[in-house]
Scaffold this motif. Structure first.
Motif, PDB file in Angstrom:
ATOM      1  N   PRO A   4       6.851  -7.666  -0.918  1.00  0.00           N
ATOM      2  CA  PRO A   4       5.656  -6.913  -1.316  1.00  0.00           C
ATOM      3  C   PRO A   4       4.631  -7.819  -1.989  1.00  0.00           C
ATOM      4  CG  PRO A   4       7.390  -6.609  -2.929  1.00  0.00           C
ATOM      5  CD  PRO A   4       7.982  -7.439  -1.822  1.00  0.00           C
ATOM      6  N   ASP A   5       3.383  -7.382  -1.987  1.00  0.00           N
ATOM      7  CA  ASP A   5       2.323  -8.049  -2.740  1.00  0.00           C
ATOM      8  C   ASP A   5       2.415  -7.548  -4.179  1.00  0.00           C
ATOM      9  OD1 ASP A   5       0.002  -8.915  -3.980  1.00  0.00           O
ATOM     10  OD2 ASP A   5      -1.342  -8.259  -2.375  1.00  0.00           O
ATOM     11  N   VAL A   6       2.811  -8.417  -5.092  1.00  0.00           N
ATOM     12  CA  VAL A   6       3.011  -7.992  -6.483  1.00  0.00           C
ATOM     13  C   VAL A   6       1.796  -8.305  -7.355  1.00  0.00           C
ATOM     14  CG1 VAL A   6       5.504  -8.253  -6.298  1.00  0.00           C
ATOM     15  CG2 VAL A   6       4.134 -10.161  -7.166  1.00  0.00           C
ATOM     16  N   ASN A   7       0.741  -8.855  -6.751  1.00  0.00           N
ATOM     17  CA  ASN A   7      -0.448  -9.216  -7.519  1.00  0.00           C
ATOM     18  C   ASN A   7      -1.563  -8.174  -7.418  1.00  0.00           C
ATOM     19  OD1 ASN A   7       0.510 -11.829  -8.424  1.00  0.00           O
ATOM     20  ND2 ASN A   7       0.272 -12.508  -6.315  1.00  0.00           N
ATOM     21  N   HIS A   8      -1.627  -7.457  -6.301  1.00  0.00           N
ATOM     22  CA  HIS A   8      -2.671  -6.455  -6.113  1.00  0.00           C
ATOM     23  C   HIS A   8      -2.195  -5.106  -6.658  1.00  0.00           C
ATOM     24  CE1 HIS A   8      -5.999  -4.274  -4.362  1.00  0.00           C
ATOM     25  NE2 HIS A   8      -5.142  -3.452  -3.778  1.00  0.00           N
ATOM     26  N   ASP A   9      -2.968  -4.538  -7.592  1.00  0.00           N
ATOM     27  CA  ASP A   9      -2.627  -3.247  -8.197  1.00  0.00           C
ATOM     28  C   ASP A   9      -1.168  -3.201  -8.652  1.00  0.00           C
ATOM     29  OD1 ASP A   9      -2.853  -0.599  -9.056  1.00  0.00           O
ATOM     30  OD2 ASP A   9      -2.467   0.221  -7.053  1.00  0.00           O
ATOM     31  N   PRO A  10      -0.753  -4.142  -9.512  1.00  0.00           N
ATOM     32  CA  PRO A  10       0.670  -4.211  -9.877  1.00  0.00           C
ATOM     33  C   PRO A  10       1.176  -2.999 -10.645  1.00  0.00           C
ATOM     34  CG  PRO A  10      -0.627  -5.666 -11.279  1.00  0.00           C
ATOM     35  CD  PRO A  10      -1.555  -5.170 -10.201  1.00  0.00           C
ATOM     36  N   GLY A  11       0.278  -2.269 -11.301  1.00  0.00           N
ATOM     37  CA  GLY A  11       0.717  -1.103 -12.055  1.00  0.00           C
ATOM     38  C   GLY A  11       1.392  -0.046 -11.204  1.00  0.00           C
ATOM     39  N   ARG A  12       1.192  -0.120  -9.873  1.00  0.00           N
ATOM     40  CA  ARG A  12       1.805   0.880  -8.989  1.00  0.00           C
ATOM     41  C   ARG A  12       3.321   0.787  -8.983  1.00  0.00           C
ATOM     42  NH1 ARG A  12       0.743  -3.450  -5.677  1.00  0.00           N
ATOM     43  NH2 ARG A  12       2.098  -3.782  -3.846  1.00  0.00           N
ATOM     44  N   PHE A  13       3.865  -0.347  -9.446  1.00  0.00           N
ATOM     45  CA  PHE A  13       5.310  -0.506  -9.458  1.00  0.00           C
ATOM     46  C   PHE A  13       5.965   0.177 -10.659  1.00  0.00           C
ATOM     47  CE2 PHE A  13       4.097  -4.195  -6.824  1.00  0.00           C
ATOM     48  CZ  PHE A  13       4.909  -3.979  -5.733  1.00  0.00           C
ATOM     49  N   CYS A  14       5.164   0.617 -11.618  1.00  0.00           N
ATOM     50  CA  CYS A  14       5.778   1.264 -12.795  1.00  0.00           C
ATOM     51  C   CYS A  14       4.919   2.410 -13.310  1.00  0.00           C
ATOM     52  CB  CYS A  14       6.070   0.242 -13.897  1.00  0.00           C
ATOM     53  SG  CYS A  14       4.621  -0.543 -14.600  1.00  0.00           S
ATOM     54  N   THR A  15       4.492   3.258 -12.421  1.00  0.00           N
ATOM     55  CA  THR A  15       3.801   4.465 -12.860  1.00  0.00           C
ATOM     56  C   THR A  15       4.806   5.357 -13.586  1.00  0.00           C
ATOM     57  OG1 THR A  15       4.271   5.520 -10.748  1.00  0.00           O
ATOM     58  CG2 THR A  15       2.158   4.378 -10.938  1.00  0.00           C
ATOM     59  N   GLY A  16       4.307   6.159 -14.498  1.00  0.00           N
ATOM     60  CA  GLY A  16       5.219   7.035 -15.250  1.00  0.00           C
ATOM     61  C   GLY A  16       6.019   6.237 -16.264  1.00  0.00           C
ATOM     62  N   ASP A  17       7.322   6.399 -16.235  1.00  0.00           N
ATOM     63  CA  ASP A  17       8.218   5.744 -17.196  1.00  0.00           C
ATOM     64  C   ASP A  17       8.443   4.291 -16.754  1.00  0.00           C
ATOM     65  OD1 ASP A  17      10.401   4.803 -18.703  1.00  0.00           O
ATOM     66  OD2 ASP A  17      11.316   6.793 -18.811  1.00  0.00           O
ATOM     67  N   ALA A  18       7.739   3.373 -17.392  1.00  0.00           N
ATOM     68  CA  ALA A  18       7.792   1.966 -16.984  1.00  0.00           C
ATOM     69  C   ALA A  18       9.174   1.365 -17.183  1.00  0.00           C
ATOM     70  CB  ALA A  18       6.743   1.159 -17.749  1.00  0.00           C
ATOM     71  N   LEU A  19       9.840   1.730 -18.281  1.00  0.00           N
ATOM     72  CA  LEU A  19      11.165   1.181 -18.538  1.00  0.00           C
ATOM     73  C   LEU A  19      12.165   1.662 -17.488  1.00  0.00           C
ATOM     74  CD1 LEU A  19      12.954  -0.554 -20.356  1.00  0.00           C
ATOM     75  CD2 LEU A  19      13.330   1.474 -21.800  1.00  0.00           C
ATOM     76  N   LEU A  20      12.080   2.919 -17.116  1.00  0.00           N
ATOM     77  CA  LEU A  20      12.971   3.444 -16.081  1.00  0.00           C
ATOM     78  C   LEU A  20      12.694   2.759 -14.740  1.00  0.00           C
ATOM     79  CD1 LEU A  20      15.114   5.435 -15.080  1.00  0.00           C
ATOM     80  CD2 LEU A  20      13.274   7.118 -14.759  1.00  0.00           C
ATOM     81  N   ALA A  21      11.422   2.571 -14.414  1.00  0.00           N
ATOM     82  CA  ALA A  21      11.079   1.903 -13.147  1.00  0.00           C
ATOM     83  C   ALA A  21      11.641   0.489 -13.124  1.00  0.00           C
ATOM     84  CB  ALA A  21       9.563   1.882 -12.972  1.00  0.00           C
ATOM     85  N   TRP A  22      11.531  -0.206 -14.258  1.00  0.00           N
ATOM     86  CA  TRP A  22      12.065  -1.566 -14.352  1.00  0.00           C
ATOM     87  C   TRP A  22      13.585  -1.570 -14.182  1.00  0.00           C
ATOM     88  CZ3 TRP A  22      11.902  -6.645 -14.380  1.00  0.00           C
ATOM     89  CH2 TRP A  22      12.928  -7.358 -15.015  1.00  0.00           C
ATOM     90  N   ARG A  23      14.269  -0.711 -14.934  1.00  0.00           N
ATOM     91  CA  ARG A  23      15.733  -0.712 -14.878  1.00  0.00           C
ATOM     92  C   ARG A  23      16.238  -0.339 -13.493  1.00  0.00           C
ATOM     93  NH1 ARG A  23      16.868   2.023 -20.849  1.00  0.00           N
ATOM     94  NH2 ARG A  23      16.899   0.038 -21.995  1.00  0.00           N
ATOM     95  N   THR A  24      15.554   0.583 -12.823  1.00  0.00           N
ATOM     96  CA  THR A  24      15.957   0.956 -11.467  1.00  0.00           C
ATOM     97  C   THR A  24      15.784  -0.223 -10.517  1.00  0.00           C
ATOM     98  OG1 THR A  24      15.334   3.270 -11.860  1.00  0.00           O
ATOM     99  CG2 THR A  24      15.507   2.549  -9.564  1.00  0.00           C
TER     100      THR A  24
END
Length: 198
Positions: free
Chosen positions: A62-82
């Motif tokens: 994936p492109d992790v530089n363009h609009d990176p916030g899309r990877f952790c909308t909502g609960d950022a910690l949960l998105a990271w841990r998942t």
């Protein structure tokens, strides 16, 4: 996971600790990464886990530089841990031997790539800590390792517009300050000159 990835895991652990310390109203704070908020930094590193999983499985990265916030909308910690859990499951012994492209370096086994990849979560741990008012002292051993990687990849990253020009470090600066200066983080240099981090 292979013991040789202990540095990579420690870098992820440190990032997770800072991520978990972000207050509910801290996600919109400006970060040292120009144009990115704290959520964007968190999303970039979370997206990096998706990138690593793609390398492990041979799927498109994936492109992790363009609009990176899309990877952790909502609960950022949960998105990271998942993302981290799913990526760890993909890092089998076979996957760690998989050759992956590393810019001008050609191909390296994924395990070797991940040892160099420590630079990413480590420096963005500092970015997120500064953005959200948390302690920004980094693990000195990881800093030393990441500085060596930075010196190998900085020229290509600057050509691609992903890294600011290097800044002069103060005389007698410690290695963290020199790393941050090399990566173009002016607030890292000023903070280590004796004042509080802005």
């Amino acid at each position: 996971m292979a013991q040789e990835l202990s540095g990579y895991q420690r870098a992820l652990d440190r990032f997770e600790g800072v991520l978990g310390g972000v207050a509910g109203n801290g996600w919109d704070a400006a970060s040292p990464c120009a144009g990115w908020t704290a959520r964007d930094v968190a999303g970039h590193v979370t997206g990096g886990q998706h990138l690593v999983r793609a390398l492990a499985t041979g799927t498109p990265v994936p492109d992790v530089n363009h609009d990176p916030g899309r990877f952790c909308t909502g609960d950022a910690l949960l998105a990271w841990r998942t993302a981290r859990k799913e990526t760890e499951a993909a890092l089998t012994a076979e996957a760690l031997r998989r050759p992956v492209p590393v810019g001008g370096l050609g191909e390296l086994p994924l395990a070797d790539f991940l040892e160099g990849y420590i630079l990413e979560p480590l420096v963005h741990t500092w970015d997120l800590a500064v953005a959200t008012g948390q302690p920004s002292r980094l693990d000195p051993d990881l800093v030393h390792h990441a500085f060596a990687t930075a010196q190998m990849v900085a020229a290509a990253m600057r050509r691609e517009g992903h890294l600011a020009p290097a800044l002069p470090a103060p005389r007698g600066a410690d290695e963290q300050t020199r790393l941050l200066a090399f990566l173009g983080r002016p607030r890292g240099v000023r903070a280590e000159e004796g004042g509080p981090t802005p």
